[in-house]
Motif scaffolding. Structure first.
Motif, PDB file in Angstrom:
ATOM      1  N   VAL A   4       6.297   2.419   6.498  1.00  0.00           N
ATOM      2  CA  VAL A   4       5.213   2.218   7.458  1.00  0.00           C
ATOM      3  C   VAL A   4       3.877   2.380   6.744  1.00  0.00           C
ATOM      4  O   VAL A   4       3.689   3.318   5.966  1.00  0.00           O
ATOM      5  CB  VAL A   4       5.311   3.220   8.626  1.00  0.00           C
ATOM      6  N   LEU A   5       2.940   1.469   7.021  1.00  0.00           N
ATOM      7  CA  LEU A   5       1.584   1.558   6.486  1.00  0.00           C
ATOM      8  C   LEU A   5       0.642   1.974   7.612  1.00  0.00           C
ATOM      9  O   LEU A   5       0.604   1.343   8.678  1.00  0.00           O
ATOM     10  CB  LEU A   5       1.153   0.204   5.912  1.00  0.00           C
ATOM     11  N   ILE A   6      -0.133   3.056   7.387  1.00  0.00           N
ATOM     12  CA  ILE A   6      -1.122   3.537   8.357  1.00  0.00           C
ATOM     13  C   ILE A   6      -2.507   3.155   7.853  1.00  0.00           C
ATOM     14  O   ILE A   6      -2.895   3.529   6.728  1.00  0.00           O
ATOM     15  CB  ILE A   6      -1.034   5.059   8.547  1.00  0.00           C
ATOM     16  N   VAL A   7      -3.250   2.414   8.664  1.00  0.00           N
ATOM     17  CA  VAL A   7      -4.602   1.979   8.292  1.00  0.00           C
ATOM     18  C   VAL A   7      -5.566   2.482   9.351  1.00  0.00           C
ATOM     19  O   VAL A   7      -5.630   1.945  10.473  1.00  0.00           O
ATOM     20  CB  VAL A   7      -4.687   0.435   8.173  1.00  0.00           C
ATOM     21  N   THR A  29       2.725   5.128   3.723  1.00  0.00           N
ATOM     22  CA  THR A  29       1.563   4.914   2.864  1.00  0.00           C
ATOM     23  C   THR A  29       0.346   4.842   3.771  1.00  0.00           C
ATOM     24  O   THR A  29       0.418   4.271   4.867  1.00  0.00           O
ATOM     25  CB  THR A  29       1.697   3.615   2.061  1.00  0.00           C
ATOM     26  N   THR A  30      -0.791   5.430   3.336  1.00  0.00           N
ATOM     27  CA  THR A  30      -1.985   5.445   4.175  1.00  0.00           C
ATOM     28  C   THR A  30      -3.188   4.900   3.420  1.00  0.00           C
ATOM     29  O   THR A  30      -3.268   4.975   2.194  1.00  0.00           O
ATOM     30  CB  THR A  30      -2.309   6.867   4.665  1.00  0.00           C
ATOM     31  N   THR A  31      -4.135   4.369   4.183  1.00  0.00           N
ATOM     32  CA  THR A  31      -5.417   3.925   3.637  1.00  0.00           C
ATOM     33  C   THR A  31      -6.427   3.853   4.766  1.00  0.00           C
ATOM     34  O   THR A  31      -6.060   3.694   5.939  1.00  0.00           O
ATOM     35  CB  THR A  31      -5.292   2.550   2.951  1.00  0.00           C
ATOM     36  N   GLY A  32      -7.726   3.974   4.415  1.00  0.00           N
ATOM     37  CA  GLY A  32      -8.788   3.835   5.406  1.00  0.00           C
ATOM     38  C   GLY A  32      -9.573   2.561   5.236  1.00  0.00           C
ATOM     39  O   GLY A  32     -10.622   2.389   5.862  1.00  0.00           O
ATOM     40  N   SER A  33      -9.067   1.644   4.397  1.00  0.00           N
ATOM     41  CA  SER A  33      -9.815   0.443   4.039  1.00  0.00           C
ATOM     42  C   SER A  33      -9.041  -0.822   4.373  1.00  0.00           C
ATOM     43  O   SER A  33      -7.836  -0.914   4.081  1.00  0.00           O
ATOM     44  CB  SER A  33     -10.137   0.470   2.538  1.00  0.00           C
ATOM     45  N   ALA A  39      -4.235  -5.334   0.013  1.00  0.00           N
ATOM     46  CA  ALA A  39      -3.688  -5.222  -1.340  1.00  0.00           C
ATOM     47  C   ALA A  39      -2.333  -4.523  -1.320  1.00  0.00           C
ATOM     48  O   ALA A  39      -1.394  -4.944  -2.020  1.00  0.00           O
ATOM     49  CB  ALA A  39      -4.675  -4.470  -2.234  1.00  0.00           C
ATOM     50  N   LEU A  40      -2.223  -3.465  -0.536  1.00  0.00           N
ATOM     51  CA  LEU A  40      -0.944  -2.744  -0.427  1.00  0.00           C
ATOM     52  C   LEU A  40       0.144  -3.643   0.158  1.00  0.00           C
ATOM     53  O   LEU A  40       1.302  -3.610  -0.270  1.00  0.00           O
ATOM     54  CB  LEU A  40      -1.121  -1.497   0.441  1.00  0.00           C
ATOM     55  N   LEU A  41      -0.218  -4.454   1.145  1.00  0.00           N
ATOM     56  CA  LEU A  41       0.758  -5.346   1.781  1.00  0.00           C
ATOM     57  C   LEU A  41       1.231  -6.435   0.817  1.00  0.00           C
ATOM     58  O   LEU A  41       2.359  -6.923   0.931  1.00  0.00           O
ATOM     59  CB  LEU A  41       0.143  -5.981   3.028  1.00  0.00           C
ATOM     60  N   ASP A  62      -9.097  -9.045  12.040  1.00  0.00           N
ATOM     61  CA  ASP A  62      -9.062 -10.010  10.928  1.00  0.00           C
ATOM     62  C   ASP A  62      -7.900  -9.694   9.981  1.00  0.00           C
ATOM     63  O   ASP A  62      -7.252 -10.601   9.441  1.00  0.00           O
ATOM     64  CB  ASP A  62     -10.382  -9.989  10.163  1.00  0.00           C
ATOM     65  N   VAL A  63      -7.651  -8.400   9.768  1.00  0.00           N
ATOM     66  CA  VAL A  63      -6.497  -8.005   8.949  1.00  0.00           C
ATOM     67  C   VAL A  63      -5.210  -8.463   9.620  1.00  0.00           C
ATOM     68  O   VAL A  63      -4.301  -8.997   8.975  1.00  0.00           O
ATOM     69  CB  VAL A  63      -6.486  -6.478   8.725  1.00  0.00           C
ATOM     70  N   LEU A  64      -5.125  -8.256  10.942  1.00  0.00           N
ATOM     71  CA  LEU A  64      -3.952  -8.704  11.703  1.00  0.00           C
ATOM     72  C   LEU A  64      -3.752 -10.209  11.542  1.00  0.00           C
ATOM     73  O   LEU A  64      -2.621 -10.681  11.332  1.00  0.00           O
ATOM     74  CB  LEU A  64      -4.139  -8.343  13.178  1.00  0.00           C
ATOM     75  N   LYS A  65      -4.832 -10.975  11.638  1.00  0.00           N
ATOM     76  CA  LYS A  65      -4.746 -12.430  11.514  1.00  0.00           C
ATOM     77  C   LYS A  65      -4.211 -12.824  10.134  1.00  0.00           C
ATOM     78  O   LYS A  65      -3.402 -13.738  10.010  1.00  0.00           O
ATOM     79  CB  LYS A  65      -6.123 -13.038  11.744  1.00  0.00           C
ATOM     80  N   THR A  66      -4.652 -12.115   9.098  1.00  0.00           N
ATOM     81  CA  THR A  66      -4.179 -12.406   7.744  1.00  0.00           C
ATOM     82  C   THR A  66      -2.701 -12.080   7.600  1.00  0.00           C
ATOM     83  O   THR A  66      -1.940 -12.842   6.983  1.00  0.00           O
ATOM     84  CB  THR A  66      -4.990 -11.595   6.712  1.00  0.00           C
ATOM     85  N   ILE A  67      -2.272 -10.964   8.170  1.00  0.00           N
ATOM     86  CA  ILE A  67      -0.865 -10.555   8.072  1.00  0.00           C
ATOM     87  C   ILE A  67       0.043 -11.568   8.747  1.00  0.00           C
ATOM     88  O   ILE A  67       1.095 -11.950   8.213  1.00  0.00           O
ATOM     89  CB  ILE A  67      -0.656  -9.161   8.710  1.00  0.00           C
ATOM     90  N   LYS A  68      -0.351 -12.039   9.916  1.00  0.00           N
ATOM     91  CA  LYS A  68       0.514 -12.913  10.708  1.00  0.00           C
ATOM     92  C   LYS A  68       0.412 -14.376  10.314  1.00  0.00           C
ATOM     93  O   LYS A  68       1.205 -15.197  10.767  1.00  0.00           O
ATOM     94  CB  LYS A  68       0.188 -12.755  12.206  1.00  0.00           C
TER      95      LYS A  68
END
Length: 462
Positions: A4-7, A29-33, A39-41, A62-68
């Protein structure tokens, strides 16, 4: 173990969520950015992402849009499920996130019970999507068991009778006869047809990696250059069918671990302290006489009896040459569509010529020949005997140890393939069929030699 990635831009929330999820046996894994999250994904697979809408260097949507990807209704094959979280949630934001492909939307302060429930369901959905995509690819790439000969009719009848059971199956047959196709047909007619079919060629995996391929690993046991964890073929096949091809090539050490997994219906991934329970139907295949391998001490007798509940015997192509016209028609359709030549036909005289050849590489060799003929004759609309490779045109066959004259080959490619085939066959003969020793003598990795043999249509028993 699921990753699981926590952002989230709030360190306290990241830390508390990480501690809770690790207690629940998740890899975290965690990040605030937003930038670091993407990059992690790219660097490692994740089953789920807990993603804050408001981030210091970008918009979580926007991150969600890139992932999907471009189409949220058809997400990328390996994209994780995304759960949006926000302390300033609105109905509009939740609706927009859902339309972009988010699995769910959670408002801060987070409810622990609801967060864990949504996360569990999201990961289940991720695995189900993976299984469905894999199954769809398999259905699209594989056709039915072709042939109207007596042996093939009997084989199809046996498949129809045995497929609905959960009994383990051991498929015998020379290399290239279509053992994998039989295994897939069994799965397609079984009670597990809606679940995934996972295959592993035991001969193609180096001995040092076979255990992690079968059982996976945890906590970075795969090495510093590998992801932190990996699901093995046993775990990925849970609920479906596991096909172990060339099972006779497993080492005795690996055989012992497979035997234990079959007996207990559970196993320990490399580096794990807790077992993984599985429910998978196992279908195995071999081109060896396993009873002879048992007498030589190369195969465990107890594993043989676990696998040999329902034996299947796939006939070589030389014993069912009446099926050659149907197979050729199928391959012409397949490669004609692939190379943009859907209307190529073959003459009766060319079919007769194909029937005179002894086909040591079986159906795989015939398939390779048809593909090669289409590639080398791009303008032909009707295949004649002159288009066939010289090796197929020979009625006496080219035996190991006999050199071919340059006039026998129309192209350098044909001459090189014939020489390589002859050279490998001679080394296999000197090694008494032992592929490992032959690979050492040829200066090749065993897996590389198997790929070369497959491409050249060489079977072990030749």
């Amino acid at each position: 173990m699921n990753h699981v990635l926590i952002v989230d831009d709030e360190a306290d929330i990241r830390d508390s969520l990480e501690a809770i999820l690790r207690e629940e046996d998740y890899a975290v894994t965690t990040t605030g950015s937003a930038t670091e999250a993407l990059a992690l994904l790219r660097d490692a697979p994740y089953e789920a992402v807990l993603l804050d809408i408001w981030l210091p260097d970008g918009d979580g949507l926007d991150v969600l849009k890139t992932i999907k990807g471009a189409n949220p209704t058809e997400p990328l094959a390996d994209s994780p499920e995304v759960i949006m979280i926000s302390g300033h949630g609105t109905i509009e934001a939740a609706v927009r996130a859902t339309k972009l492909g988010a699995y769910d939307f959670l408002e801060k302060p987070l409810s622990l019970d609801r967060t864990l429930l949504v996360l569990r369901n999201a990961i289940k959905a991720h695995h189900l999507r993976e299984d469905n995509q894999e199954f769809a690819r398999q259905l699209a790439s594989k056709g039915p068991v072709t042939g109207q000969s007596v042996p093939m009719k009997a084989l199809r009848q046996q498949i129809k009778l045995m497929a609905p059971t959960n009994g383990r199956v051991l498929i015998y047959g020379e290399s290239g006869t279509g053992k994998e196709l039989i295994a897939r047909a069994m799965h397609a007619e079984s009670l597990r047809r809606e679940r995934v079919f996972v295959e592993l060629n035991c001969a193609a995996i180096p001995e040092d990696f076979i255990e992690t391929e079968l059982f996976g690993y945890r906590h970075g046991a795969g090495g510093p250059t590998q992801p932190a964890e990996k699901r093995g073929t046993f775990e990925r096949a849970d609920g479906g069918t596991l096909f172990l091809d060339e099972v006779g090539d497993m080492s005795l050490k690996t055989q012992a671990k497979v035997l234990r997994a079959l007996d207990e219906q559970r196993f320990y991934p490399v580096g794990a302290s807790t077992p993984v329970h599985i429910d998978a139907r196992v279908i195995a295949a071999t081109n060896k006489d396993l009873e002879e391998e048992i007498s030589r001490g190369n195969f465990r007798e107890d594993l043989f009896y676990r696998l040999n509940v329902i034996p299947f015997f796939v006939p070589p192509l030389r014993d069912r040459k009446e099926d050659i016209p149907l197979l050729v028609k199928e391959f012409l359709q397949e490669f004609g569509a692939q190379y943009g030549r859907p209307r190529v036909e073959i003459s009766d005289s060319a079919i007769t010529q194909l029937k005179t050849y002894h086909w040591p590489g079986n159906v795989r060799e015939l398939r390779n020949v048809i593909e090669r003929v289409l590639i080398l004759n791009p303008k032909a609309t009707r295949l004649e005997p002159k288009h066939l490779p010289m090796l197929v045109q020979r009625t006496d066959g080219l035996t190991p140890g006999r050199s071919a004259n340059r006039e026998e080959f129309a192209t350098l490619l044909q001459a090189r393939e014939a020489y390589e085939r002859d050279y490998i066959l001679k080394e296999l003969d000197r090694s008494h069929g032992n592929v490992t020793r032959a690979a050492e003598a040829l200066g090749l990795e065993r897996s590389h030699l198997y790929r070369k043999m497959k491409a050249l249509g060489i079977s072990i028993g030749e």
